[in-house]
Write a protein that holds these residues in place. Structure first.
Motif, PDB file in Angstrom:
ATOM      1  N   LYS A 106       0.810  -1.210   0.000  1.00 24.14           N
ATOM      2  CA  LYS A 106       0.000   0.000   0.000  1.00 24.14           C
ATOM      3  C   LYS A 106       0.852   1.273   0.000  1.00 24.14           C
ATOM      4  O   LYS A 106       0.395   2.318  -0.458  1.00 24.14           O
ATOM      5  N   LYS A 109       2.082   2.325  -4.003  1.00 24.60           N
ATOM      6  CA  LYS A 109       1.066   2.861  -4.921  1.00 24.60           C
ATOM      7  C   LYS A 109       1.473   2.669  -6.380  1.00 24.60           C
ATOM      8  O   LYS A 109       1.261   3.533  -7.223  1.00 24.60           O
ATOM      9  N   GLY A 112      -2.692  -1.177  -9.325  1.00 28.74           N
ATOM     10  CA  GLY A 112      -3.961  -0.557  -9.676  1.00 28.74           C
ATOM     11  C   GLY A 112      -4.858  -0.349  -8.477  1.00 28.74           C
ATOM     12  O   GLY A 112      -4.567   0.441  -7.572  1.00 28.74           O
ATOM     13  N   SER A 113      -5.967  -1.079  -8.447  1.00 29.05           N
ATOM     14  CA  SER A 113      -6.947  -0.921  -7.384  1.00 29.05           C
ATOM     15  C   SER A 113      -6.446  -1.568  -6.090  1.00 29.05           C
ATOM     16  O   SER A 113      -5.418  -2.238  -6.046  1.00 29.05           O
ATOM     17  N   GLU A 114      -7.222  -1.354  -5.029  1.00 30.78           N
ATOM     18  CA  GLU A 114      -6.871  -1.922  -3.738  1.00 30.78           C
ATOM     19  C   GLU A 114      -6.922  -3.449  -3.769  1.00 30.78           C
ATOM     20  O   GLU A 114      -6.066  -4.128  -3.183  1.00 30.78           O
ATOM     21  N   LEU A 115      -7.896  -4.010  -4.483  1.00 28.09           N
ATOM     22  CA  LEU A 115      -8.014  -5.454  -4.574  1.00 28.09           C
ATOM     23  C   LEU A 115      -6.839  -6.051  -5.338  1.00 28.09           C
ATOM     24  O   LEU A 115      -6.278  -7.082  -4.944  1.00 28.09           O
ATOM     25  N   ALA A 116      -6.445  -5.403  -6.447  1.00 30.20           N
ATOM     26  CA  ALA A 116      -5.298  -5.900  -7.225  1.00 30.20           C
ATOM     27  C   ALA A 116      -4.007  -5.824  -6.414  1.00 30.20           C
ATOM     28  O   ALA A 116      -3.188  -6.762  -6.429  1.00 30.20           O
ATOM     29  N   ASN A 117      -3.808  -4.725  -5.688  1.00 27.34           N
ATOM     30  CA  ASN A 117      -2.609  -4.612  -4.848  1.00 27.34           C
ATOM     31  C   ASN A 117      -2.580  -5.680  -3.757  1.00 27.34           C
ATOM     32  O   ASN A 117      -1.515  -6.253  -3.454  1.00 27.34           O
ATOM     33  N   SER A 191      -7.790  -9.817   0.199  1.00 31.55           N
ATOM     34  CA  SER A 191      -7.944 -10.280  -1.181  1.00 31.55           C
ATOM     35  C   SER A 191      -9.184 -11.140  -1.360  1.00 31.55           C
ATOM     36  O   SER A 191      -9.849 -11.064  -2.390  1.00 31.55           O
TER      37      SER A 191
END
Length: 270
Positions: A106, A109, A112-117, A191
């Motif tokens: 996190k 950065k 991409g999105s929070e789910l992908a990270n 996830s």
């Protein structure tokens, strides 16, 4: 927002732990002191014998050391080949784990999105864990071999002891495994929220033979089963009984009455 900050700092701590452990594992590959044997029967001829995955070395009392690489790879034992392979695989997995962690954390950065990270970080944690287990297998297997040879009274060759590289490798592997386990928990929880946070199941419903009926749908030759709730079942039964009573009363009222003709009285005189 506060929970995201806490998770971010936890990921940073796990990444630092895994990175330090990976550096320790890499340092053992260049260290000669995997196994050590000291012969000090005579002071002038005292010397140290030590070796690692790649070479055998010897040093005398003057501090001069001489190392010799293993002469032929085809002449080596299966044990040494497997240990070499696992050590190299551990280093490679640790490198790719660091790359994936830098992409998915996190604080970077980059993804991409929070789910992908979160999923990239989860993959990094699994890669780090594979690296730690490969290293732990190498050092534990090597240490067990040295211990069994040392305590074996029928082993007549030179007996060795555990070197400093094994202890460094054990410490590095523990750091990698612990850091990757914590990272795997937090990233996996983010996830796959539906799998880890299961909703409570509804209580089961009970049905009897009276609440299950089979009907024929129009235009279909296959029977279809409908489940009627008990409340609707009682309502339909009461309604059907009322309708049947009404039909019975109507049929009774509409039935013709037979009128018998009356005969004239017979005159008693006739």
């Amino acid at each position: 927002m506060r929970q995201r900050t806490v998770v971010m700092y936890v990921e940073i701590g796990c990444f630092v732990s895994c990175l330090c452990g990976w550096i320790l594992i890499c340092s053992t590959l260049a260290t000669e002191y995997w196994i050590v044997s000291e012969s000090a029967s005579v002071v002038l001829s005292a010397g140290d014998y030590y070796s690692n995955l790649w070479m055998d070395c010897v040093s005398d009392t003057t501090g001069v050391s001489d190392c010799k690489y293993y002469p032929s790879m085809m002449d080596l034992s299966v044990f040494l080949h497997v240990c070499r392979a696992l050590a190299v695989v551990s280093v490679i997995f640790g490198f790719w784990g660091a790359v994936l962690a830098l992409i998915g954390m996190k604080c970077t950065k980059i993804g991409g999105s929070e789910l992908a990270n979160a999923r990239v970080t989860f993959a990094a944690a699994l890669t780090y864990m594979a690296s730690g287990f490969c290293g732990m297998i190498v050092y534990s297997w090597w240490g067990d071999k040295v211990r069994s040879e040392f305590v074996d009274p029928y082993y007549l060759e030179t007996k060795f002891e555990l070197g400093a590289a094994l202890f460094v490798g054990w410490g590095g592997s523990c750091l990698v495994i612990c850091g990757s386990a914590v990272m795997c928990y937090f990233s996996g929880k983010e996830s796959f929220p539906k799998r880890l946070n299961k909703q409570p199941r509804r209580p089961p419903t009970y049905m009897t033979a009276r609440t299950r009926r089979t009907y024929m749908l129009p235009g279909s030759s296959r029977p279809t089963t409908f489940i009627i709730p008990p409340s609707h079942q009682s309502y339909s039964e009461s309604r059907g009984s009322r309708e049947s009573r009404g039909r019975t009363g109507t049929q009774t009222s509409q039935s013709p009455t037979t009128v018998r003709p009356t005969l004239p009285p017979i005159d008693s005189a006739v």
